[in-house]
Design a protein around this motif. Structure first.
Motif, PDB file in Angstrom:
ATOM      1  N   ASP A 172      14.559 -38.889  25.400  1.00  0.00           N
ATOM      2  CA  ASP A 172      15.222 -39.412  24.201  1.00  0.00           C
ATOM      3  C   ASP A 172      16.480 -38.608  23.881  1.00  0.00           C
ATOM      4  N   SER A 174      11.924 -43.570  21.474  1.00  0.00           N
ATOM      5  CA  SER A 174      11.068 -44.510  22.195  1.00  0.00           C
ATOM      6  C   SER A 174      10.235 -43.846  23.286  1.00  0.00           C
ATOM      7  N   GLY A 215      12.301 -49.194  19.821  1.00  0.00           N
ATOM      8  CA  GLY A 215      13.166 -48.492  20.758  1.00  0.00           C
ATOM      9  C   GLY A 215      14.632 -48.493  20.372  1.00  0.00           C
TER      10      GLY A 215
END
Ligand SMILES: *[C@@H]1O[C@H](CO)[C@@H](O)[C@H](O)[C@H]1NC(C)=O
Ligand SMILES: *[C@@H]1O[C@H](CO)[C@@H](O)[C@H](O)[C@H]1NC(C)=O
Ligand SMILES: *[C@@H]1O[C@H](CO)[C@@H](O)[C@H](O)[C@H]1NC(C)=O
Length: 415
Positions: free
Chosen positions: A364, A219, A313
């Motif tokens: 991430d 995301s 996400g």
């Protein structure tokens, strides 16, 4: 600089194909690669990666293997059973399976000199090296009943790589060698492994996994082009483009790219840096070789799935876009998630990630590491390489000293 020129060449080729040779580009769309123009796809599928590899790197024995997945794809795997000039031949060697990332094939593991390329470094260090080529790339374009010209050939996402392909390749190497394998993945090759492990699959056949540029949560991909592409890849894209195969050198994709590149803030003269980050350590001659061999096709549906992960996400199976359709596939209104916390805590994992990587963003990676916080400490080896971007992990001239040595030390610790 090398990276800049790579993107310029890619952009130039795309423009050339579209503007000057529209019909040639159309014929290229079935081939899935460029730079090997004199050899047609049928020959390539038969001769495979070994023929390319041994031309580039004399002195290594190479065997072609084929694995049929339970959804009918014929996957080509190349094996380097011994080191240079037969060094360390015979014996019961430890197998290592290398799985490449998105839009490339197994050739990416051998584009540098033998002393700098992971495939040969492992072979020279006494490992039995197996290199997989994902469905749809030039050496794996066969199926028991479908032709690549058939849309159904391209009806898959990385869920199917997890369920049908990774299972087939790992199982094949396991059975051929009678040993558990060390797995090495880059980029998408890390996502498929992590997803499989989180469901408890393959963990009984894998001794350890080394994950380079690990991708799970995505995301935080912040590049203008990445975001734009993610927004563009909505469910209808297959119909919009009229393609099931996403061939980076074909006409529909070139038109698509051109439209994306017309957006302010997207510099398509620097497409590769835009997508992967400023790679520190690519040799110009390696980049030239890369361009002769890559990029390769994938399924448009696969990109739609990746785009969903960026937009939503979360890490979940493919979203069919309606409650009804998801119910049909999963018996649930929303697609099931892959929960990284469910990866067995005693599975040895080596993660190496870069500070400049735009696809495997450090934020991430932190989410992934957080989900692994209860992993056995002596089974988790984490390496952060500040100056590396996405392609440095496989093509960087310093990757041997910076990453591969530590990876092999990790393998020795988890024999
Ligand atoms: C590659 O490594 C081998 C073994 O370490 C060495 O003998 C050889 O000189 C190296 N070749 C190059 C081109 O560096
Ligand atoms: C870059 O590639 C060329 C040609 O293969 C080679 O001569 C040169 O040593 C390479 N540079 C590095 C730093 O590996
Ligand atoms: C993932 O699994 C962990 C441990 O099994 C659990 O605590 C957590 O709630 C799960 N996460 C999700 C989003 O389901």
């Amino acid at each position: 600089m090398a990276v800049h020129s790579l993107f310029r060449v890619v952009a130039a080729i795309v423009v050339l194909l579209v503007a000057i040779h529209p019909d040639r580009a159309a014929s290229a769309s079935g081939r899935g690669g460029f730079g090997l123009k004199s050899v047609d796809q049928g020959d390539l599928a038969v001769t495979g990666l070994c023929s390319c590899a041994t031309i580039l790197h004399a002195g290594y024995k190479c065997q072609e293997h084929h694995v049929v997945t339970d959804d009918g794809y014929i996957i080509s795997i190349s094996r380097f059973p011994e080191g240079r000039n037969g060094q360390g031949a015979g014996g019961n060697k430890q197998p290592v399976l290398l799985q490449h990332g998105l839009l490339v094939d197994g050739m990416t593991w051998m584009l540098n000199s033998a002393n700098e390329s992971l495939a040969f470094i492992l072979a020279d260090n006494g490992y039995d090296v197996w290199i997989a080529n994902t469905r749809g790339t030039r050496f794996s374009r066969r199926h028991l009943s479908l032709d690549p010209d058939n849309k159904k050939f391209w009806d898959w996402t990385w869920d199917d790589l997890v369920t049908h392909e990774l299972s087939a390749t790992v199982d094949y190497v396991f059975k051929q060698t009678g040993q558990k394998v060390h797995y090495v993945g880059h980029s998408l090759g890390t996502l498929t492994a992590l997803a499989a492990f989180s469901e408890g699959n393959q963990v009984d056949k894998v001794k350890s996994a080394a994950l380079l540029s690990p991708i799970a949560y995505v995301s935080h991909i912040t590049t203008a082009l990445g975001n734009l592409a993610a927004k563009a890849f909505v469910g209808e894209i297959t119909d919009l483009l009229g393609i099931a195969e996403f061939n980076p050198v074909g006409v529909p994709v070139a038109i698509f790219l051109k439209a994306l590149c017309a957006n302010p803030g997207v510099d398509c003269y620097d497409l590769i840096t835009e997508m992967t980050g400023p790679n520190c350590c690519l040799n110009t001659s390696t980049v030239d070789l890369f361009l002769k061999n890559e990029p390769q096709s994938t399924a448009t549906k696969n990109l739609v799935h990746l785009a969903q992960s960026i937009r939503f996400g979360k890490l979940a199976k493919f979203d069919y876009g309606s409650v009804k359709s998801n119910m049909e596939h999963y018996g649930k209104a929303t697609p099931p998630i892959y929960n990284m916390s469910n990866i067995p805590k005693n599975l040895p994992l080596f993660l190496s990630y870069g500070g400049k990587d735009k696809l495997s963003d450090t934020k991430d990676v932190q989410i992934l590491l957080d989900s692994l916080r209860f992993h056995d400490v002596d089974k988790l080896d984490i390496q952060f390489v500040k100056e590396f971007a996405h392609a440095d992990f496989i093509m960087g001239v310093t990757a041997n000293n910076v990453v591969y040595n530590q990876m092999m030390a990790f393998f020795r610790n988890h024999q």
